[in-house]
Design a protein around this motif. Sequence first.
Motif, PDB file in Angstrom:
ATOM      1  N   UNK A   1       5.203  -6.872   4.448  1.00  0.00           N
ATOM      2  CA  UNK A   1       4.302  -7.033   5.576  1.00  0.00           C
ATOM      3  C   UNK A   1       3.310  -8.150   5.249  1.00  0.00           C
ATOM      4  N   UNK A   2       3.046  -9.006   6.197  1.00  0.00           N
ATOM      5  CA  UNK A   2       2.274 -10.226   5.954  1.00  0.00           C
ATOM      6  C   UNK A   2       0.916  -9.943   5.319  1.00  0.00           C
ATOM      7  N   UNK A   3       0.230  -8.917   5.806  1.00  0.00           N
ATOM      8  CA  UNK A   3      -1.102  -8.632   5.285  1.00  0.00           C
ATOM      9  C   UNK A   3      -1.063  -8.038   3.894  1.00  0.00           C
ATOM     10  N   UNK A   4       0.174  -7.684   3.426  1.00  0.00           N
ATOM     11  CA  UNK A   4       0.286  -7.046   2.122  1.00  0.00           C
ATOM     12  C   UNK A   4       0.663  -8.038   1.038  1.00  0.00           C
TER      13      UNK A   4
ATOM     14  N   UNK B   1       0.830  -1.207   0.000  1.00  0.00           N
ATOM     15  CA  UNK B   1       0.000   0.000   0.000  1.00  0.00           C
ATOM     16  C   UNK B   1       0.861   1.252   0.000  1.00  0.00           C
ATOM     17  N   UNK B   2       1.901   1.279   0.828  1.00  0.00           N
ATOM     18  CA  UNK B   2       2.757   2.459   0.904  1.00  0.00           C
ATOM     19  C   UNK B   2       3.568   2.648  -0.375  1.00  0.00           C
ATOM     20  N   UNK B   3       3.964   1.540  -0.997  1.00  0.00           N
ATOM     21  CA  UNK B   3       4.671   1.639  -2.274  1.00  0.00           C
ATOM     22  C   UNK B   3       3.764   2.259  -3.322  1.00  0.00           C
ATOM     23  N   UNK B   4       2.522   1.788  -3.390  1.00  0.00           N
ATOM     24  CA  UNK B   4       1.570   2.333  -4.363  1.00  0.00           C
ATOM     25  C   UNK B   4       1.322   3.817  -4.104  1.00  0.00           C
TER      26      UNK B   4
ATOM     27  N   UNK C   1      11.015   8.763  -3.575  1.00  0.00           N
ATOM     28  CA  UNK C   1      11.943   7.811  -4.180  1.00  0.00           C
ATOM     29  C   UNK C   1      12.675   7.003  -3.112  1.00  0.00           C
ATOM     30  N   UNK C   2      13.003   7.674  -1.990  1.00  0.00           N
ATOM     31  CA  UNK C   2      13.735   6.978  -0.937  1.00  0.00           C
ATOM     32  C   UNK C   2      12.933   5.823  -0.351  1.00  0.00           C
ATOM     33  N   UNK C   3      11.602   5.897  -0.450  1.00  0.00           N
ATOM     34  CA  UNK C   3      10.755   4.849   0.113  1.00  0.00           C
ATOM     35  C   UNK C   3      10.824   3.550  -0.692  1.00  0.00           C
ATOM     36  N   UNK C   4      11.266   3.641  -1.939  1.00  0.00           N
ATOM     37  CA  UNK C   4      11.350   2.422  -2.767  1.00  0.00           C
ATOM     38  C   UNK C   4      12.785   2.135  -3.208  1.00  0.00           C
TER      39      UNK C   4
END
Length: 233
Positions: free
Chosen positions: A226-229, A81-84, A160-163
């Motif tokens: 993350x497991x739920x992801x 979700x955070x990547x998207x 960008x730093x997040x991915x």
Amino acid sequence: MAQATQLGERRTSVDDIFDHLHQEILSLRLRPGDKISEADIAAQFGVSRQPVRDAFNRLATLDLLLIRPQRATEVKRFSSREIAKSRFVRAAVEREVLRRAAQYCDASGAAELDAALAAQDRAIEDNDVDRFGALDYEFHKVLCHIAQADFAFDVIMAEKSKVDRLCILSLSKGDRMPELVADHRDIAEAVKTHEPEGAVESGMRHLSRLDDTIEQISVTNANYFEREQVRGT
């Protein structure tokens, strides 16, 4: 643990610990899910636990560490979700940057782009993934400068730093650097010839390069997410 790191005279111990761990995480020497100890890091740097705790909190703010009371601190796993979310924000900003860069690019801007591409070519010749990663940032910084929107680079850099960890995995799986430089050349050419929609098209294609890597890693290294992801769970 590695030998104690020498702390810079003009920097705080928090800065040095933060920079060290930040690089370890982004380079994947510390991988998603790895556990790290305040006591071990404090011993490595020869400091008390408080500066380590402060550095951990800064990394947690960047969504790179998961700090849980009474449990081990661990390197944050990827969140689909955070990547998207991050990529959505970055794409929106980059579209406007590319349109503006194509509008404002002059001879000086064209020379900056050519110099940035030449530096990337040298990194490829040396097979230097770390330097290529830094030069990728520099290329997007140049585009923001040409677009007269230097402030936009702050947003791009944050998203960008997040991915970046996924980008490192992408570069490590096959010879991806030439493909990315080819994208940069297409972007630069459209900007230099004042073709805003062509620049946007090339820029969005460039951003999409990570899609297959994310899909593959979510299957081959599901424990990095993350497991739920994880797809299918």
